[in-house]
Enzyme design. Structure first.
Site, PDB file in Angstrom:
ATOM      1  N   ARG A 191      21.243  57.578  48.353  1.00 21.00           N
ATOM      2  CA  ARG A 191      20.550  56.825  49.411  1.00 21.00           C
ATOM      3  C   ARG A 191      19.089  56.576  49.035  1.00 21.00           C
ATOM      4  NH1 ARG A 191      20.135  61.199  54.360  1.00 21.00           N
ATOM      5  NH2 ARG A 191      19.688  63.025  53.090  1.00 21.00           N
ATOM      6  N   GLU A 221      25.437  49.514  66.884  1.00 25.53           N
ATOM      7  CA  GLU A 221      25.989  49.017  65.623  1.00 25.53           C
ATOM      8  C   GLU A 221      26.817  47.750  65.808  1.00 25.53           C
ATOM      9  OE1 GLU A 221      26.250  52.114  66.724  1.00 25.53           O
ATOM     10  OE2 GLU A 221      25.055  53.310  65.342  1.00 25.53           O
ATOM     11  N   PHE A 232      30.050  54.632  61.105  1.00 24.84           N
ATOM     12  CA  PHE A 232      29.718  53.655  62.143  1.00 24.84           C
ATOM     13  C   PHE A 232      29.851  52.221  61.632  1.00 24.84           C
ATOM     14  CE2 PHE A 232      26.898  57.481  62.849  1.00 24.84           C
ATOM     15  CZ  PHE A 232      27.874  58.146  63.575  1.00 24.84           C
ATOM     16  N   HIS A 261      26.544  58.249  53.755  1.00 20.36           N
ATOM     17  CA  HIS A 261      27.343  59.281  54.437  1.00 20.36           C
ATOM     18  C   HIS A 261      28.842  59.101  54.210  1.00 20.36           C
ATOM     19  CE1 HIS A 261      23.408  59.842  56.012  1.00 20.36           C
ATOM     20  NE2 HIS A 261      23.772  60.930  56.668  1.00 20.36           N
TER      21      HIS A 261
END
Ligand SMILES: Cc1ncc(C[n+]2csc(CCOP(=O)(O)OP(=O)(O)O)c2C)c(N)n1
Ligand SMILES: [Mg+2]
Lengths: 273, 311
Positions: free
Chosen positions: B5, B53, B78, B104
């Site tokens: 990330r 989202e 998500f 994630h």
């Protein structure tokens, strides 16, 4: 708007209604009720408000119309045809394999369609994206979105409303086709919306309430809305589902997915003219 | 060791110095997805979308329609589940130029546990027409891939990652092409096809196997969709046995994508290393991968099993 123009718009709206039931007859399915309730709104937008035509349909600064209640595309198709986006022959192919007009709008197949709506709740977010994109790219076009009242059950709609107000998107005007009916039943019996005006006001939108079948009222509302700064405007348009075809009016039966019989088509045409 | 990330945030920042055609959409997880470094440098190129989202995903399509390239940076659970229908109907079906960058992934998430460990995202996203799926193996490949992804017109789902990873490639040593995989190790006995954090483990397994006299080829399947059919078929012909390795459910993931190619074009026995259709749990990723059987030792065992099945 003078009397002459009012008459012209009324004639256009009648043609759109007639085309809606014709398309519905050919297709044997579709959503006539919600298409008929938004005819004046769509007519007013395409003929009085928006800067849009087949010639400028890919230009970056064209105005955008997003039919968030995508199932009412019969009304959109009829308007786009009259505006010259495609030929009348397409009506017969609606909802049929290998043809241009899809059961719900498809921007890749149908000229003039901006967004593939049909999944309720997504069109308003897309419209917010258009308005925000306009600001980021310094484009001066306006974005107009049309929502169903039943569509307001979707949580995503309220995410979009919250966000648009937070960003102060005054280049966005949304309309609710408040026909009091959704798919199976009256909104009141499904998940009641009232007090609707207060709710949307509380979300920090500028809110207007009008008779959605009255061109003068729509003129007044859109004129006001376009002058509002730093806030998006919501026009709550009171309408009648199935408007213009007496046996369809205010009846959940004619939401969809339903097609007219030949006999019903004839009766419907008569009730229009 | 860098995390994927962080590498993503740095790569974005680097690219943004050169081009102004993309912006980043953030649903209040800038710290988690690694974009904060970008946000500090280019605050006006980040749209804070709030924890919404679904709205963010459809809105991204609207922004794309005005000509900008939105990069949605979101946790994979998500992005690929909460807002999957928006990704499908607002982005993929109308074919808008939106990139979805998901952090994630799988057990790599570690202590946050199962709610945040996406073990289904490859299966979900690769089943959507028009959507491409990319899972780079290290920061160097991620950087190369990001530029190619932004240059490509159309929706792409890019997997980054949360935990520190060892680098595999030397700076400037690796490019990225859709539908092309690199063979990182030659080997004639078996092919290990790996993705994301599992590539390093596959290389470690290959070293161990070499000492045992087993020569294992290692493929980096970073372009999961489109997938490199040619190379997979070539390796199947050569080694006649496959092991797939991913930090993802064994149902529908990269392993399944490889099996789709093998079963149709060059059938060979396959052993799949991945999460065996159960939810993850909290813990250090290094502990979890042993617990769930996706460490390098598990790959070695899978290779031994598949070699026994060779005809
Ligand atoms: C997300 C989603 N859920 C369900 C449907 C099925 N559906 C299509 S129209 C409709 C009712 C919509 O009611 P409303 O928004 O009031 O539309 P109108 O009355 O104007 O036809 C439903 C439930 C859908 N299209 N999308
Ligand atoms: Mg309604």
């Amino acid at each position: 708007m003078d009397n002459k123009r009012l008459l012209e718009l009324t004639t256009i709206a009648k043609k759109i209604r007639s085309d809606i039931i014709e398309m519905n007859y050919y297709a044997g399915s579709g959503h006539p009720g919600g298409s008929l309730s938004c005819v004046e709104i769509i007519t007013y937008l395409y003929w009085e408000v928006m800067n849009i035509s087949p010639e400028i349909r890919t230009k970056a600064d064209r105005d955008r119309f997003i039919l968030s209640k995508g199932h009412s595309c019969l009304a959109l198709y009829a308007a786009l045809y009259q505006k010259g986006f495609f030929k009348r022959d397409e009506f017969k192919g609606l909802r049929k394999a290998g043809n241009m007009l899809q059961g719900h709008p498809d921007r890749l197949t149908t000229p003039g369609v901006e967004f593939n709506s049909g999944s309720l709740g997504q069109g308003i977010s897309f419209a917010v994206g258009c308005a925000l994109g306009a600001r980021l790219c310094s484009l001066s076009f306006m974005t107009y979105a049309l929502l169903g009242d039943g569509e307001l059950n979707e949580g995503q709609v309220w995410e979009a409303l919250m966000f648009a107000a937070h960003k102060g998107l005054d280049n966005l005007i949304a309309v609710i086709d408040y026909n009091k009916l959704q798919s199976d039943d009256f909104c009141e019996n499904v998940t009641s919306l009232e007090p609707l005006l207060d709710k949307i006001k509380a979300f920090n939108w500028h809110v207007l309430e009008v008779d959605g079948h009255n061109f003068y009222a729509l003129e007044h509302a859109f004129d006001r809305a376009r002058k509002i700064k730093r806030r998006p405007t919501m026009i709550i348009a009171h309408t009648v589902k199935g408007k213009g075809v007496d046996f369809m009016e205010n009846s959940p039966k004619w939401h969809g997915s339903i097609g007219l019989s030949k006999e019903e088509w004839n009766i419907a045409q008569k009730s229009l003219f | 060791m860098p995390t994927m990330r962080d590498a993503f945030g740095l790569a974005l920042t680097g690219l943004a110095e050169e081009r102004d055609d993309f912006i980043v959409l953030d649903p209040d997880v800038g710290g988690g997805t690694g974009i904060n470094v970008f946000k500090e440098r280019f605050p006006h190129r980040v749209i804070q979308c709030g924890i919404a989202e679904q709205n963010m995903m459809s809105m991204a399509a609207g922004i794309a329609s005005t000509g900008l390239i939105p990069i949605v940076a979101c946790y994979a659970v998500f992005a690929s589940m909460r807002a999957v229908e928006q990704a499908r109907n607002s982005i993929a079906y109308p074919n808008f130029n939106v990139k979805i960058a998901a952090s994630h992934l799988g057990l790599d998430v570690g202590p946050d546990g199962a709610t945040h460990q996406a073990i289904e995202d490859i299966a979900i996203m690769r089943a959507i027409p028009n959507m491409r799926v990319v899972s780079p193996a290290d920061p160097v490949e991620l950087r190369a891939a990001l530029e190619v992804i932004i240059d490509h017109y159309g929706p792409v789902y890019l997997r980054t990652g949360r935990s520190p990873v060892s680098t595999i490639f030397k700076e400037g040593d690796v490019g990225f092409k859709f539908g092309r995989s690199l063979k990182l190790r030659e080997g004639s006995d078996v092919t290990i096809a790996a993705a994301g954090v599992m590539v390093k483990r596959a290389l470690m397994a290959s070293d161990t196997l070499h000492k045992m006299g087993i020569q294992a080829a290692v493929l980096n399947i970073s372009s999961i969709k489109p997938i490199d059919k040619t190379l997979i078929i070539e390796c199947a012909k050569e080694t006649k046995a496959f092991v797939t390795a991913e930090d993802h459910n064994i149902i529908g993931g990269m392993g399944s994508a490889v099996c789709e190619v093998l079963s149709q074009h060059c059938p060979a026995p396959v052993e799949m290393v991945g999460i065996k259709d159960k939810f993850g749990s909290s813990g250090d990723p290094e502990e979890l991968i042993t617990l769930y059987g996706i460490d390098d030792a598990s790959i070695v065992e899978a290779v031994k099993r598949v070699i026994k099945r060779k005809r």
